[in-house]
Design an enzyme around this catalytic site. Structure first.
Site, PDB file in Angstrom:
ATOM      1  N   GLU A   3      -4.288  -5.553  -8.690  1.00  0.00           N
ATOM      2  CA  GLU A   3      -5.088  -6.851  -8.517  1.00  0.00           C
ATOM      3  C   GLU A   3      -4.361  -7.785  -8.741  1.00  0.00           C
ATOM      4  OE1 GLU A   3      -7.359  -5.476 -12.307  1.00  0.00           O
ATOM      5  OE2 GLU A   3      -6.163  -3.737 -12.573  1.00  0.00           O
TER       6      GLU A   3
ATOM      7  N   HIS B  27     -10.365  -4.553  -6.241  1.00  0.00           N
ATOM      8  CA  HIS B  27      -9.948  -3.174  -7.145  1.00  0.00           C
ATOM      9  C   HIS B  27      -9.223  -1.884  -6.276  1.00  0.00           C
ATOM     10  CE1 HIS B  27      -9.368  -3.164 -11.190  1.00  0.00           C
ATOM     11  NE2 HIS B  27      -9.882  -4.413 -11.059  1.00  0.00           N
TER      12      HIS B  27
END
Length: 402
Positions: free
Chosen positions: A355, A214
């Site tokens: 992501e 992330h």
């Protein structure tokens, strides 16, 4: 690309040497190139020690990580003028990362055991239903959020100057998920100025696994301003529309004729259309794209899945992965007024997050036999090994191109 004449090579070598020598700030404290004080990450959380680890190469790149959440804290790369530039968001101390009440974040984390959302926090495997932790409306997000892997202390299994292996062991029933899982997150800084990330996991009971990183990127060198002037490319013909709770509807939609089409690199702020229902709902991009790099049940981690480019610094980020999906998020919930790294208060839309993952809510869609979702099966069985590969590669570009 960097000029490959002798003068440039010597300059780069000198800059790398300068960058990776010990830095002392005005208070006389030894800091990293990105300005972090390693002692600010020395702590004990839930009986386990945390620390800051620094990885480097010989080409002018430094990556700082902490084992709290297996997080990337900074990525420092040279810009077009060889100025060291930190390109990711974060905090500069462990206290803020660990304060999930006042400064909650997933900045730079290794997310598990299931990244993104599972609808209604219900998981069904072989006809057996599991109630997962609810932490996002009625849904389970990022494996349980505050009690998920991003807020647990990973063990450090191995460490070199350029690589670190984080390991975590999750108990059967943790946040409602079945199976004892042992997972690793391996971060390696390579000499081509890439950060190579490998996630692996095994289980003793059938479960779901979907790990990702992330990092929130702003390549402009100024994290006090939004990042909508960055140029983005996404190698995808289709995406998965979602409802107001960010749960995919099940449709797999063509990007043609929509502001979701980034097959030609475009300035984010010029492409985005806040009247488009998907973007209006999320107040920006927060969607999963179905990558063209995933074909016939296999992902090509040698082909560019996405890229981001800053004309201001000349820094280009290229993203590679073996996963079928890429959730792209443009910092729509940022801008909280919390002082972050170096005291900067990040504005809304300051960053872009890539992501790599199975599609959001894949367990529900697979269980319901939703067409097109079979390529995104997150089930891991005993005796199998989960493997997910993600590469962030940095280079210098002198013009706008993918």
């Amino acid at each position: 690309m960097f000029m490959r004449n002798l003068k440039t090579i010597l300059l780069g070598a000198g800059m790398a040497s300068l960058m990776f020598s010990s830095c002392i700030n005005k208070e006389g404290i030894h800091t990293t190139v990105s300005g972090l004080n390693p002692s600010a990450f020395d702590s004990t959380i839930n009986g386990k020690k945390t620390e800051l680890l620094t990885l480097t190469n010989q080409k002018g790149m430094e990556v700082c990580l902490t084992n709290y959440g297996g997080r990337v804290v900074s990525i420092c790369v040279p810009d077009k003028n060889n100025k060291p530039t930190d390109v990711v968001l974060g905090y500069d101390n462990i206290a803020q990362y660990a304060d999930t009440l006042h400064s909650p974040s997933d900045y730079g984390s290794s997310v598990g055991r299931y990244a993104n959302r599972i609808k209604d926090s219900k998981l069904i495997i072989d006809g057996k239903s599991y109630q997962l932790k609810v932490n996002d409306n009625s849904n389970c997000l990022h494996g349980g959020g505050n009690s998920g892997w991003m807020n647990q202390v990973y063990d450090i299994k191995a460490k070199t100057d350029s690589s670190v292996v984080f390991v975590i062991k999750a108990k059967d029933g943790e946040n409602g998920f079945p199976g004892t899982v042992e997972a690793t997150a391996t971060y390696t800084v390579r000499n081509n100025n890439s950060l190579d990330i490998v996630f692996e996991a095994t289980t003793d009971k059938k479960t779901v696994i979907n790990m990702t990183n992330h990092c929130y990127f702003n390549l402009n060198g100024d994290l006090s301003k939004d990042g909508f002037d960055q140029i983005m490319y996404i190698n995808a013909d289709k995406f998965t529309p979602s409802d107001k709770y960010y749960i995919p509807t099940g449709e797999i939609k063509d990007v043609t004729g929509t502001p979701m089409d980034f097959r030609k690199a475009a300035v984010i702020g010029e492409k985005i259309d806040m009247t488009y229902d998907q973007i209006k709902n999320a107040t920006g991009y927060d969607h999963n794209w179905c990558l063209n790099t995933y074909q016939h049940g296999k992902g090509n981690d040698q082909a560019i899945a996405a890229s981001l480019y800053s004309p201001k610094t000349g820094i280009k980020l290229s993203v590679y992965t073996n996963e079928p999906g890429l959730q792209v998020y443009t910092g729509n919930f940022q801008g909280t007024g919390i002082a972050c790294k170096h005291g900067i208060k990040y504005p809304k839309h300051v960053s872009v997050c890539f992501e790599s993952q199975k599609y959001p809510d894949s367990p529900t869609k697979i269980n319901n036999k939703t067409k097109g979702w079979e390529i995104s099966n997150p089930i891991l069985k005993p005796g199998e090994k989960y493997y997910s590969h993600l590469i962030y590669k940095f280079s210098i570009e002198n013009q706008n191109k993918k």
